[in-house]
Motif scaffolding. Structure first.
Motif, short mmCIF file in Angstrom:
data_model
loop_
_atom_site.label_atom_id
_atom_site.label_comp_id
_atom_site.label_asym_id
_atom_site.label_seq_id
_atom_site.Cartn_x
_atom_site.Cartn_y
_atom_site.Cartn_z
N ASP A 36 0.81 -1.21 0.00
CA ASP A 36 0.00 0.00 0.00
C ASP A 36 0.85 1.27 0.00
O ASP A 36 0.32 2.36 0.12
CB ASP A 36 -1.02 0.00 1.14
N SER A 37 2.15 1.12 -0.20
CA SER A 37 3.04 2.27 -0.29
C SER A 37 3.33 2.57 -1.76
O SER A 37 4.16 1.90 -2.39
CB SER A 37 4.36 2.03 0.44
N LYS A 38 2.65 3.56 -2.29
CA LYS A 38 2.88 3.95 -3.69
C LYS A 38 4.31 4.44 -3.88
O LYS A 38 4.94 4.16 -4.90
CB LYS A 38 1.88 5.02 -4.11
N LEU A 39 4.86 5.13 -2.87
CA LEU A 39 6.23 5.62 -2.95
C LEU A 39 7.20 4.47 -3.19
O LEU A 39 8.03 4.53 -4.11
CB LEU A 39 6.62 6.35 -1.66
N VAL A 40 7.12 3.42 -2.41
CA VAL A 40 8.05 2.29 -2.54
C VAL A 40 7.88 1.63 -3.91
O VAL A 40 8.86 1.37 -4.61
CB VAL A 40 7.86 1.27 -1.39
N VAL A 41 6.65 1.35 -4.29
CA VAL A 41 6.41 0.69 -5.57
C VAL A 41 6.99 1.52 -6.72
O VAL A 41 7.74 1.01 -7.56
CB VAL A 41 4.90 0.44 -5.78
N GLU A 42 6.67 2.79 -6.76
CA GLU A 42 7.11 3.64 -7.88
C GLU A 42 8.61 3.85 -7.89
O GLU A 42 9.24 3.90 -8.95
CB GLU A 42 6.37 4.98 -7.85
N GLN A 43 9.23 3.95 -6.71
CA GLN A 43 10.68 4.11 -6.66
C GLN A 43 11.40 2.83 -7.08
O GLN A 43 12.36 2.87 -7.85
CB GLN A 43 11.13 4.55 -5.27
N VAL A 44 10.94 1.69 -6.62
CA VAL A 44 11.58 0.42 -6.98
C VAL A 44 11.43 0.16 -8.48
O VAL A 44 12.37 -0.31 -9.14
CB VAL A 44 11.02 -0.76 -6.15
N LEU A 45 10.29 0.51 -9.05
CA LEU A 45 10.08 0.31 -10.49
C LEU A 45 10.82 1.34 -11.34
O LEU A 45 10.89 1.22 -12.56
CB LEU A 45 8.59 0.34 -10.81
#
Length: 138
Positions: free
Chosen positions: A76-85
């Motif tokens: 549920d962390s958009k920040l983590v998902v978008e940064q990792v991708l």
């Protein structure tokens, strides 16, 4: 075998006492592996990252990893998902090592994967794990 991983992290206060939790499910919804850890004083974002990294490290040591055909990771962390991708820049220097760890672990997976942002309501199973860990130390 198809796996779904729910992972979450949080802190009570930001920064404050933090923890992460993850739950790995098979395609029928049965829990295969789970984990969580108290982190001491940390930020929400650091806890989120540590949850992802720990889940991936646990998966990479899973005895049946060679049987995993596909993987979906839900956070549920958009920040983590978008940064990792690689869609968002990593502005906070202290988060950069976590991004690198997550990407390195993902690159080692022997199967296709999806890293997805989901609403908090769809990540209750991992959130419950975080709160279980935090409640156990307070």
């Amino acid at each position: 075998m198809k796996l779904i991983i729910h992972t979450d992290g949080g802190s009570r206060g930001n920064p404050g006492p933090g923890a992460y939790g993850f739950v790995m499910l098979d395609e029928s919804g049965q829990t295969i592996l789970d984990g969580g850890e108290y982190l001491g004083s940390t930020t929400n974002n650091e806890a989120e990252y540590q949850g992802l990294v720990s889940a991936l490290e646990t998966l990479l040591s899973f005895s049946k990893l060679d049987q995993v055909e596909s993987l979906v990771i839900k956070m549920d962390s958009k920040l983590v998902v978008e940064q990792v991708l690689g869609n968002w820049k990593v502005k906070e220097l202290r988060l950069q090592p976590y991004v690198l760890q997550a990407r390195q672990s993902l690159a080692q997976l022997p199967c296709p994967y999806q890293l997805l942002h989901v609403p908090r309501a769809e990540n209750k199973i991992a959130d419950a794990k975080v709160n279980e860990v935090l409640d156990s130390v307070e």
